[in-house]
Design a protein around this motif. Structure first.
Motif, mmCIF file in Angstrom:
data_model
loop_
_atom_site.group_PDB
_atom_site.id
_atom_site.type_symbol
_atom_site.label_atom_id
_atom_site.label_comp_id
_atom_site.label_asym_id
_atom_site.label_seq_id
_atom_site.Cartn_x
_atom_site.Cartn_y
_atom_site.Cartn_z
ATOM 1 N N TYR A 1 1.121 21.548 -38.761
ATOM 2 C CA TYR A 1 0.758 20.620 -38.059
ATOM 3 C C TYR A 1 0.102 19.393 -38.946
ATOM 4 N N THR A 2 0.613 19.407 -40.437
ATOM 5 C CA THR A 2 -0.149 18.588 -41.320
ATOM 6 C C THR A 2 0.827 17.695 -42.030
ATOM 7 N N GLY A 3 2.165 18.135 -42.042
ATOM 8 C CA GLY A 3 3.021 17.549 -42.976
ATOM 9 C C GLY A 3 3.050 18.416 -44.406
ATOM 10 N N GLU A 4 2.025 19.219 -44.535
ATOM 11 C CA GLU A 4 2.108 19.956 -45.574
ATOM 12 C C GLU A 4 2.789 21.626 -45.334
ATOM 13 N N LEU B 1 -1.265 12.660 -37.940
ATOM 14 C CA LEU B 1 -0.795 11.199 -37.732
ATOM 15 C C LEU B 1 -0.351 10.956 -38.844
ATOM 16 N N GLU B 2 -0.647 11.072 -39.998
ATOM 17 C CA GLU B 2 0.092 10.745 -41.300
ATOM 18 C C GLU B 2 1.435 11.319 -41.462
ATOM 19 N N ALA B 3 1.507 12.681 -40.788
ATOM 20 C CA ALA B 3 2.922 13.353 -40.943
ATOM 21 C C ALA B 3 3.604 12.799 -39.881
ATOM 22 N N GLY B 4 3.335 11.765 -39.020
ATOM 23 C CA GLY B 4 4.065 11.384 -37.846
ATOM 24 C C GLY B 4 4.276 12.151 -36.761
ATOM 25 N N GLY C 1 -5.480 5.386 -36.526
ATOM 26 C CA GLY C 1 -6.976 5.675 -37.168
ATOM 27 C C GLY C 1 -6.694 5.455 -38.451
ATOM 28 N N PHE C 2 -7.709 5.603 -39.404
ATOM 29 C CA PHE C 2 -7.298 5.449 -40.991
ATOM 30 C C PHE C 2 -6.740 6.630 -41.348
ATOM 31 N N GLY C 3 -5.669 6.472 -42.439
ATOM 32 C CA GLY C 3 -5.142 7.473 -43.040
ATOM 33 C C GLY C 3 -5.789 7.962 -44.345
ATOM 34 N N PRO C 4 -6.500 8.955 -44.608
ATOM 35 C CA PRO C 4 -6.916 9.069 -45.768
ATOM 36 C C PRO C 4 -6.165 9.118 -46.958
ATOM 37 N N SER C 5 -5.062 9.675 -46.848
ATOM 38 C CA SER C 5 -4.200 9.688 -47.960
ATOM 39 C C SER C 5 -3.417 8.498 -48.196
ATOM 40 N N THR D 1 8.087 6.735 -40.559
ATOM 41 C CA THR D 1 7.136 8.016 -40.416
ATOM 42 C C THR D 1 7.872 9.066 -41.125
ATOM 43 N N PRO D 2 7.325 10.040 -41.731
ATOM 44 C CA PRO D 2 5.873 10.034 -41.992
ATOM 45 C C PRO D 2 5.359 8.966 -42.719
#
Lengths: 373, 119
Positions: A192-195, A233-236, A323-327, A364-365
């Motif tokens: 659930y991270t996109g990784e 969230l970053e992974a959409g 929110g803020f996307g750290p990457s 997205t992502p």
């Protein structure tokens, strides 16, 4: 005070300095001393261990054939269940009679049964839903004695392979059952991270030793719910109860990729799921609103509930996650807008603390995914 | 240095009062990702919401601790909000207030009292 459930690894989280908060009826680690930002970036660069034991795990054992059970599941989801090969996992959605989403889930064909993993906040609902509809075709074996861990990040495979060498052969969305000193692990190459990474179901008796063994490996750090949310969230990826719920249809939610051709108009097993009239019509004619990615132009994060407008002031919808996307290094969000305003690059405005601020519809992502296909 | 119950600190610098947030507040907020500063020249009353600070977790208001005129804001925070976590008591000051009487800061807690306050 309401009683919160404790995770099987509760003591470990405390020892690791986890800050525990209530979530979906559980005491969950929201972060460790490294903090949300550092934990997020660690997952993107190395590997992070998440405890997601709050999620629901249920094995459905067919009373007749796997095919009859698969068909019964297709009566609850607009998804191709029969076409899912043994050893593979797929994303699914329970839909309502009005075409909303009752929950989203992962289901795996393990040859002689299906394993389902559902959201913590919806597991009581889902288990009742399954019991009500599948009683004739399946035995429901709810897994109360298994923890669920996720190991995510570019170093996840190398780390896990030290303990479970077989995992190197798995591809994205493969599942496997492997006997280990920690008990029988149920692995899936997903997350659930996109990784790249794995979700690993482990018997409670072996869970502490397994988690400690993973944390002792090079590059592996514990990651809390805070970073889990910014990573997804970053992974959409949608969060149930926020980006999708009983009022949003899978088409509105831009989850049409989860509805395979065989279940659509003209497919061999078209329709036959709850809400099919609305969902099939929206597939053909388009929905009235659609979930989109959003990039605020300034630095101010825009969170759930922030109202969205056309530049002429017409109300369009609201942000459902943000929110803020750290990457990404900037604020990111997703939300629903009227379909005419859902095209990538569309300029919009959001009302934040009484001020209208610019944002734009974005693909997205937000951060490229890194799955091992 | 004096401290408020809203976890802000105040320090006298010449004829101005400098305002920031405490280490305790910065730690509780987590990683700060955005700071919205007031405009220099703004006249504020005690308790006015003059600034917004956003962390990875949530948004919080920064209140004007006393009445006065904001004469200077710390633009470095707009470019580098993380300064609030790195140096909350120093480089991450928020704004400077011009007040009628610098004695207004005596109403607030000293360091020992603040430590007791946060337990």
């Amino acid at each position: 005070m309401t009683d919160l459930f404790r995770l099987p690894l509760h003591e470990l989280h405390l020892q690791l300095g986890g800050k525990m908060v209530p979530f979906a009826g559980y005491e969950m680690p929201v972060q460790y001393p490294a903090g949300v930002m550092a934990e997020h970036l660690h997952v993107r660069s190395q590997a992070g261990l998440f405890d997601v034991s709050h999620m629901g795990q249920v094995v459905l054992r067919p009373k007749g054939t796997m095919e009859s059970l698969g068909l019964a599941l297709e009566a609850l989801m607009p998804v191709d269940v029969l076409g899912l090969k043994e050893g593979r996992q797929r994303y699914g959605l329970f839909t309502s009679e009005t075409g909303g989403i009752l929950d989203d889930l992962m289901f795996a064909n393990r040859g002689t049964d299906y394993l389902l993993v559902v959201n913590a906040a919806r597991k009581a609902h889902d288990f009742a839903h399954l019991a009500a509809h599948l009683a004739d075709v399946a035995e429901l074996d709810i897994q109360e004695s298994r923890a669920l861990l996720a190991l995510q990040g570019p170093q996840a495979e190398a780390a896990l392979a030290v303990l479970v060498p077989d995992v190197t052969a798995m591809r994205f969305m493969d599942v496997a059952q492997v006997d280990t000193v920690f008990g029988e692990l149920w692995l899936s190459r997903s997350g659930y991270t996109g990784e790249d990474g794995f979700e690993i179901s482990v018997p409670v008796e072996g869970a502490l030793d397994f988690a400690r063994a993973l944390l002792a490996l090079e590059g592996v750090a514990p990651i809390g719910l805070g970073a889990r949310d910014s990573l997804r969230l970053e992974a959409g990826l949608c969060l149930y109860g926020h980006d999708i719920d009983e009022t949003t249809s899978p088409v509105e939610a831009d989850l049409t990729w989860a509805i395979q051709k065989v279940r659509r108009e003209g497919g061999a097993r078209a329709g036959g799921f709850p809400g099919a009239a609305r969902i099939l019509s929206e597939l053909t004619n388009g929905p009235e609103r659609r979930r989109v990615g959003l990039r605020p132009e300034g630095r101010a994060p825009m969170r759930e509930g922030v109202a969205l407008f056309a530049t002429d002031g017409t109300g369009l919808g609201a942000i459902t996650s943000g929110g803020f996307g750290p990457s990404v290094g900037a604020p990111i969000a997703m939300g629903y807008v009227a379909t005419g305003f859902a095209a990538e690059g569309q300029a919009l405005e959001a009302e934040l603390r009484g001020k209208k601020l610019p944002l734009v519809v974005a693909a997205t992502p937000f951060h490229p995914t890194n799955y091992k296909r | 240095m004096k401290f408020t119950k809203e976890h802000e600190w105040l320090r006298v610098e010449g004829d101005l009062i400098v305002v920031g947030i405490t280490e305790h507040a910065a730690e509780a907020l987590g990683d700060v990702v955005f700071v919205e500063l007031p405009e220099a020249g703004t006249q504020v009353a005690a308790g006015d919401e003059v600034s917004v600070i956003e962390s990875v977790k949530a948004a919080s208001d920064i209140l004007a601790p006393v009445e006065g005129e904001i004469v200077e804001v710390n633009g470095a925070l707009s470019d580098n909000p993380g300064l609030v976590n790195e140096d909350p008591l120093g480089g991450a000051w928020f704004f400077k207030l011009k007040v009628d009487d610098l004695g207004v800061i005596d109403q607030f807690m000293d360091e020992d009292e603040y430590k007791d306050f946060i337990g």
